[in-house]
Motif scaffolding. Structure first.
Motif, PDB file in Angstrom:
ATOM      1  N   VAL A 464       1.467  -5.933   3.183  1.00  0.00           N
ATOM      2  CA  VAL A 464       1.726  -5.295   1.827  1.00  0.00           C
ATOM      3  C   VAL A 464       1.771  -6.446   0.901  1.00  0.00           C
ATOM      4  CG1 VAL A 464       3.393  -4.242   0.313  1.00  0.00           C
ATOM      5  CG2 VAL A 464       3.755  -3.707   3.003  1.00  0.00           C
ATOM      6  N   HIS A 465       0.796  -5.903  -0.162  1.00  0.00           N
ATOM      7  CA  HIS A 465       0.449  -6.866  -1.259  1.00  0.00           C
ATOM      8  C   HIS A 465       1.768  -7.726  -1.590  1.00  0.00           C
ATOM      9  CE1 HIS A 465      -1.506  -7.942  -5.281  1.00  0.00           C
ATOM     10  NE2 HIS A 465      -0.084  -8.109  -5.569  1.00  0.00           N
ATOM     11  N   GLY A 466       1.392  -9.044  -1.636  1.00  0.00           N
ATOM     12  CA  GLY A 466       2.290 -10.162  -2.106  1.00  0.00           C
ATOM     13  C   GLY A 466       1.815 -11.476  -1.521  1.00  0.00           C
ATOM     14  N   ALA A 467       2.780 -12.432  -1.713  1.00  0.00           N
ATOM     15  CA  ALA A 467       2.453 -13.924  -1.309  1.00  0.00           C
ATOM     16  C   ALA A 467       1.918 -14.102   0.074  1.00  0.00           C
ATOM     17  CB  ALA A 467       3.518 -14.718  -1.878  1.00  0.00           C
ATOM     18  N   GLY A 468       2.731 -13.153   0.917  1.00  0.00           N
ATOM     19  CA  GLY A 468       2.439 -13.668   2.530  1.00  0.00           C
ATOM     20  C   GLY A 468       0.836 -13.479   2.633  1.00  0.00           C
ATOM     21  N   LEU A 469       0.417 -12.569   1.968  1.00  0.00           N
ATOM     22  CA  LEU A 469      -1.211 -12.189   2.008  1.00  0.00           C
ATOM     23  C   LEU A 469      -2.100 -13.312   1.880  1.00  0.00           C
ATOM     24  CD1 LEU A 469      -2.012  -8.674   1.372  1.00  0.00           C
ATOM     25  CD2 LEU A 469      -2.237  -9.671   3.603  1.00  0.00           C
ATOM     26  N   ALA A 470      -1.569 -14.474   1.040  1.00  0.00           N
ATOM     27  CA  ALA A 470      -2.330 -15.671   0.652  1.00  0.00           C
ATOM     28  C   ALA A 470      -2.518 -16.330   1.677  1.00  0.00           C
ATOM     29  CB  ALA A 470      -1.832 -16.227  -0.375  1.00  0.00           C
ATOM     30  N   ASN A 471      -2.099 -16.178   3.021  1.00  0.00           N
ATOM     31  CA  ASN A 471      -2.218 -16.954   4.260  1.00  0.00           C
ATOM     32  C   ASN A 471      -3.767 -16.504   4.981  1.00  0.00           C
ATOM     33  OD1 ASN A 471       0.303 -18.472   5.359  1.00  0.00           O
ATOM     34  ND2 ASN A 471       1.070 -16.809   4.213  1.00  0.00           N
ATOM     35  N   VAL A 472      -4.174 -15.770   4.208  1.00  0.00           N
ATOM     36  CA  VAL A 472      -5.571 -15.460   4.558  1.00  0.00           C
ATOM     37  C   VAL A 472      -6.345 -16.609   4.715  1.00  0.00           C
ATOM     38  CG1 VAL A 472      -5.496 -13.122   3.846  1.00  0.00           C
ATOM     39  CG2 VAL A 472      -6.517 -14.695   2.402  1.00  0.00           C
ATOM     40  N   GLY A 488       1.581   2.604  -8.034  1.00  0.00           N
ATOM     41  CA  GLY A 488       1.981   1.993  -9.271  1.00  0.00           C
ATOM     42  C   GLY A 488       0.653   1.248 -10.254  1.00  0.00           C
ATOM     43  N   LYS A 489      -0.463   1.962  -9.526  1.00  0.00           N
ATOM     44  CA  LYS A 489      -1.712   1.391 -10.374  1.00  0.00           C
ATOM     45  C   LYS A 489      -1.885   0.032 -10.249  1.00  0.00           C
ATOM     46  CE  LYS A 489      -3.259   5.352 -11.982  1.00  0.00           C
ATOM     47  NZ  LYS A 489      -4.614   6.150 -11.693  1.00  0.00           N
ATOM     48  N   MET A 490      -2.045  -0.584  -9.020  1.00  0.00           N
ATOM     49  CA  MET A 490      -2.033  -1.870  -9.005  1.00  0.00           C
ATOM     50  C   MET A 490      -3.494  -2.260  -8.557  1.00  0.00           C
ATOM     51  SD  MET A 490       1.631  -2.891  -6.952  1.00  0.00           S
ATOM     52  CE  MET A 490       1.200  -4.491  -7.047  1.00  0.00           C
ATOM     53  N   ASP A 491      -4.351  -1.418  -8.910  1.00  0.00           N
ATOM     54  CA  ASP A 491      -5.853  -1.538  -8.437  1.00  0.00           C
ATOM     55  C   ASP A 491      -6.589  -2.967  -8.836  1.00  0.00           C
ATOM     56  OD1 ASP A 491      -4.886   1.137  -9.330  1.00  0.00           O
ATOM     57  OD2 ASP A 491      -6.963   1.740  -8.283  1.00  0.00           O
ATOM     58  N   TRP A 492      -5.928  -3.339 -10.108  1.00  0.00           N
ATOM     59  CA  TRP A 492      -6.567  -4.775 -10.665  1.00  0.00           C
ATOM     60  C   TRP A 492      -6.096  -5.841  -9.720  1.00  0.00           C
ATOM     61  CZ3 TRP A 492      -5.278  -9.254 -12.387  1.00  0.00           C
ATOM     62  CH2 TRP A 492      -6.424 -10.196 -13.178  1.00  0.00           C
ATOM     63  N   MET A 493      -4.829  -5.859  -9.710  1.00  0.00           N
ATOM     64  CA  MET A 493      -4.148  -7.153  -8.839  1.00  0.00           C
ATOM     65  C   MET A 493      -4.576  -7.010  -7.535  1.00  0.00           C
ATOM     66  SD  MET A 493      -0.345  -6.449 -10.449  1.00  0.00           S
ATOM     67  CE  MET A 493       0.284  -7.716  -9.662  1.00  0.00           C
ATOM     68  N   ALA A 494      -4.670  -5.878  -6.891  1.00  0.00           N
ATOM     69  CA  ALA A 494      -5.175  -5.681  -5.520  1.00  0.00           C
ATOM     70  C   ALA A 494      -6.615  -6.273  -5.189  1.00  0.00           C
ATOM     71  CB  ALA A 494      -4.972  -4.229  -4.948  1.00  0.00           C
ATOM     72  N   THR A 495      -7.508  -5.964  -6.182  1.00  0.00           N
ATOM     73  CA  THR A 495      -8.826  -6.259  -6.206  1.00  0.00           C
ATOM     74  C   THR A 495      -9.159  -7.763  -6.288  1.00  0.00           C
ATOM     75  OG1 THR A 495      -9.658  -4.148  -6.911  1.00  0.00           O
ATOM     76  CG2 THR A 495     -11.207  -6.061  -7.222  1.00  0.00           C
ATOM     77  N   ASN A 496      -8.390  -8.375  -7.745  1.00  0.00           N
ATOM     78  CA  ASN A 496      -8.685  -9.717  -7.742  1.00  0.00           C
ATOM     79  C   ASN A 496      -7.789 -10.797  -7.125  1.00  0.00           C
ATOM     80  OD1 ASN A 496     -10.455  -9.742 -10.498  1.00  0.00           O
ATOM     81  ND2 ASN A 496      -9.209  -7.921 -10.696  1.00  0.00           N
ATOM     82  N   PHE A 497      -6.563 -10.286  -6.582  1.00  0.00           N
ATOM     83  CA  PHE A 497      -5.727 -11.149  -5.981  1.00  0.00           C
ATOM     84  C   PHE A 497      -6.240 -11.487  -4.365  1.00  0.00           C
ATOM     85  CE2 PHE A 497      -2.004 -10.772  -9.143  1.00  0.00           C
ATOM     86  CZ  PHE A 497      -2.927 -11.293 -10.043  1.00  0.00           C
TER      87      PHE A 497
END
Length: 575
Positions: A464-472, A488-497
């Motif tokens: 799920v979107h969150g800091a743990g995914l930075a382990n990519v 909750g319209k998190m398109d921009w965050m999902a795309t850019n992060f």
């Protein structure tokens, strides 16, 4: 018309006893010199005159200022004979190449030039770099011939340009900390269209740099005073790699101070042969995402070209943070980290190789070519490779279906103990297992190397979107990332992060958007609430409003809707 003055007498056409007599003077001359010998002497005289002309013409061609000032001087001289160590009378009247490069002493003649001693930039061995000028010709007895400007009878000519000795002396002074010319250039262009987080100022210093952690000051020996300093000769920086008005007051302020000479700078107590990098680990650190985007990626971007030959000085020093990332910091720098906050230390660290105050950064987990921030065109693929190398992670590529009989691709699902938990994680794992995955789940913890090894062993990472995914950053290149995007319209965050960063790392990216019935927000807010009716209005209120509403949700994915995403991940591993 042929002259008869030097020819034998002959009969007139038609014969006859009469003989044509030469004048009285010629009759007297011919009585003493045979005409044949006189003709031979005339020819020899002409040859001598011709040779003299050719010799002088060649000499003019070599030393003429017109020829010497052109780019073809070297080609012209290739046809000249080698210079003799015992010059002829004519050579001593001019400036032979040996004398121009000689020691300038009072010897009778200059020593032959060793080709290894020819100044850099000279195209021909034994030739001076500078051309003869018209000033050098003043007082010459012959037009176009330079004369030697002797201090004594046998002094050698002075070269017209002698930068080497002066430059070497300047360099020596700078290396010894005795007043070399310093320079500071700063990148203050923090605005990036479409990116809401302004970048902080970063300054690069060259020359005699001295760092006093106790005084929180970096001194630059800078006689000119140039480089963007204020009226007091200072520049104040907060070297945290995210320019956030909320965070910046908590970042240690570092003063870069311009001083006119080494004499007024603090005396060195420790010398370093490598450049320094001063940066802060304040702000949002201790969140793995921010540890990467506000520290590790900017540190990599700033220091990768130095290949470990750099000294790190950390402000807002946190011993536990340094311990947590020691393997990565050791890969960044071959030298022990210096605590910039150690106020009880009176050491002054000297860096003749220069320093960086602050870190260059791009967007979050994104590196793009840029003339200032990223002149070497580093990529996130480079960063991921660096991270795998730092932790000795073995896998550079994921498994490919069909490579080995009975092989099951490995899936790692990131679990979360706080917000944005995957409530039906066990059901998702069971569904993935039925499709042929070997599934495990784990939560990222403080042991970075251990969790990085788990991520690197996976072919598919789900979270799920969150800091743990930075382990990519630890995944093998071409592995698959599945981001579950909350409501909750998190398109921009999902795309850019994560979506764009995944592409930049050479990963295969899939995403799943949660619906109204899959979020825990439905049990907390009525459907008339802005979180459902107008989620974007919460985004416009800033991070705090967002953190208290949309970011505080858990999700339970609809397995019927989610199953096709798992099949796509499986298909991606067959390519």
């Amino acid at each position: 018309m042929t002259s008869t003055a030097y020819s034998r007498s002959s009969k007139l056409p038609g014969g006859g006893p009469e003989r044509r007599l030469p004048p009285r003077l010629m009759r007297s001359l011919t009585s003493k010199i045979e005409p044949k010998k006189l003709g031979v002497g005339l020819v020899a005289g002409c040859c001598l005159a011709l040779l003299t002309y050719v010799s002088l013409a060649k000499l003019f061609a070599i030393y003429s200022p017109v020829f010497a000032s052109t780019a073809n001087t070297s080609a012209l001289m290739q046809n000249a004979p080698p210079t003799s160590s015992k010059p002829s009378v004519l050579e001593t009247e001019t400036i032979p190449p040996q004398e121009t490069l000689g020691s300038g002493g009072g010897g009778d003649s200059a020593d032959p030039v060793d080709p290894s001693e020819v100044p850099a930039g000279s195209e021909e061995p034994g030739l001076p770099e500078a051309a003869v000028t018209r000033k050098d010709m003043a007082g010459s007895d012959e037009p176009g011939l330079p004369t030697r400007k002797d201090d004594g009878d046998n002094a050698a000519a002075e070269p017209t340009n002698k930068p080497t000795a002066a430059a070497a002396e300047d360099k020596k002074e700078g290396d010894d900390g005795n007043g070399g010319q310093g320079k500071m250039t700063c990148d203050e262009n923090g605005v990036d269209e479409g990116f809401p987080y302004a970048r902080p100022t970063v300054c690069e210093l060259s020359g005699d740099v001295r760092v006093s952690p106790k005084q929180k000051t970096v001194y630059l020996v800078n006689p000119s005073g140039a480089g963007g300093f204020d009226e007091s000769g200072e520049k104040l920086l907060r070297p945290y790699a995210r320019k956030d008005d909320f965070l910046m007051p908590g970042v240690t302020e570092v003063t870069v101070k311009s001083v006119v000479s080494a004499a007024v700078a603090p005396k060195c107590t420790k010398h370093h042969a490598v450049p320094a990098v001063v940066f802060s680990i304040a702000g949002y650190t201790d969140n793995f995402f921010h540890d990467m985007v506000d520290a590790m990626v900017p540190l990599f971007l700033t220091t990768a070209h130095l290949k470990g030959e750099v000294q790190l000085l950390i402000t807002n020093y946190k011993p536990w943070w340094v311990q947590k990332y020691t393997p990565l910091l050791r890969k960044m720098s071959l030298h022990d980290v210096i605590n910039f906050d150690a106020e009880d230390a009176d050491d002054v660290h000297c860096f003749p190789a220069g320093a960086f105050v602050g870190l260059y950064r791009d967007r979050d987990l994104i590196l793009s070519p840029h003339p200032t921030r990223n002149p070497r065109n580093l990529t996130m693929v480079d960063f991921s490779r660096f991270m795998r190398g730092a932790l000795a992670l073995p896998r550079d590529r994921p498994a490919v279906l069909g490579e080995a009989p009975g092989m099951r691709p490995r899936m790692l699902i990131i679990s979360r103990a706080g917000t944005r938990r995957l409530l039906n994680l066990d059901e998702v794992a069971a569904a993935a297992d039925k499709l042929g995955f070997n599934v495990t789940s784990a939560e990222a913890g403080a042991d970075v190397p251990a969790f990085a090894a788990q991520v690197n062993a996976a072919d598919v990472l789900v979270g799920v979107h969150g800091a743990g995914l930075a382990n990519v950053v630890f995944l093998p290149t071409e592995a698959v990332v599945v981001q579950i995007v909350p409501w909750g319209k998190m398109d921009w965050m999902a795309t850019n992060f994560y979506a764009r960063p995944a592409a930049g790392m050479g990963l295969r990216y899939l995403e799943y958007y949660v619906g109204e019935e899959e979020t825990s927000l439905k049990d907390k807010y009525p459907r008339e609430h802005a979180v459902f009716r107008d989620p974007m209005s919460l985004h416009t209120k800033g991070w705090q409003a967002l953190a208290q509403t949309i970011m505080k949700q858990d999700v339970a994915v609809n397995l019927t809707r989610f199953r096709p995403v798992l099949l796509q991940a499986l298909d991606s591993l067959q390519q």
